[in-house]
Design a protein around this motif. Structure first.
Motif, short mmCIF file in Angstrom:
data_model
loop_
_atom_site.label_atom_id
_atom_site.label_comp_id
_atom_site.label_asym_id
_atom_site.label_seq_id
_atom_site.Cartn_x
_atom_site.Cartn_y
_atom_site.Cartn_z
N ASP A 118 -44.85 30.43 8.77
CA ASP A 118 -44.44 30.32 10.17
C ASP A 118 -42.92 30.18 10.16
N ARG A 119 -42.24 30.97 10.98
CA ARG A 119 -40.78 30.85 11.02
C ARG A 119 -40.33 30.64 12.45
N ASP A 120 -39.27 29.84 12.56
CA ASP A 120 -38.63 29.62 13.85
C ASP A 120 -37.14 29.41 13.59
N ARG A 121 -36.42 28.96 14.58
CA ARG A 121 -34.97 28.84 14.43
C ARG A 121 -34.55 27.75 13.45
N ARG A 122 -35.45 26.82 13.13
CA ARG A 122 -35.12 25.74 12.20
C ARG A 122 -35.41 26.08 10.75
N GLY A 123 -36.33 27.03 10.53
CA GLY A 123 -36.68 27.37 9.16
C GLY A 123 -38.08 27.91 9.05
N TYR A 124 -38.75 27.59 7.93
CA TYR A 124 -40.06 28.14 7.61
C TYR A 124 -41.03 27.00 7.30
N ASP A 125 -42.28 27.17 7.74
CA ASP A 125 -43.38 26.31 7.33
C ASP A 125 -44.32 27.19 6.52
N VAL A 126 -44.67 26.74 5.32
CA VAL A 126 -45.50 27.52 4.43
C VAL A 126 -46.75 26.70 4.10
#
Length: 147
Positions: A118-126
């Motif tokens: 998952d990516r957004d403006r803060r970074g990535y969740d894996v």
């Protein structure tokens, strides 16, 4: 006064219902997704059987979701850029995951596979197959491990 309150309440209910209907999920087809989303699907999931695609209208624009028969789901932003790729028991295609993240996962969790990103403006969740969730900042630094 009671009549006024009843009419006012009925008006609010009707407005809320119409508003919710206007911003509901609705089915769509892949060929109606933004060009970037179509290209992403053709590049990474060409052999996957499509289950459904939908558009989520909201106040600030559209989001899209595509689900395949093998359990893979992809969420796209309004411009067609991917936001999230999730598998049920599979592995996210390596080409989607930034190399620095792939390398860190391979070295620190060699037995695990990447099941979601998952990516957004803060970074990535894996999300890993061993149940861990890793959070990376925009520079691909591992900043949190959640189990």
């Amino acid at each position: 006064m009671k009549k006024f309150l009843s009419l006012f309440a009925a008006g609010l209910l009707l407005t809320g219902t119409l508003f919710a209907e206007a911003f509901a999920d609705r089915p769509t087809t892949v060929d109606k997704l933004p060009e970037a989303a179509q290209k992403f699907i053709k590049t990474h999931f060409a052999s996957s059987e499509l289950l459904y695609a939908k558009v989520d209208d909201d106040l600030f624009g559209n989001d899209y979701k595509v689900v395949f028969a093998d359990g893979v789901s992809i969420e796209f932003a309004g411009d067609g850029e991917w936001k999230e790729v999730e598998t049920k028991r599979g592995e996210v295609p390596a080409a989607i995951v930034p190399k620095m993240i792939r390398d860190q996962v391979a070295s620190q969790f060699p037995a695990a596979r990447i099941e979601s990103i998952d990516r957004d403006r803060r970074g990535y969740d894996v999300g890993l197959s061993n149940g861990l969730e890793l959070k990376f900042d925009r520079q691909y630094n591992l900043v949190e491990i959640d189990d």
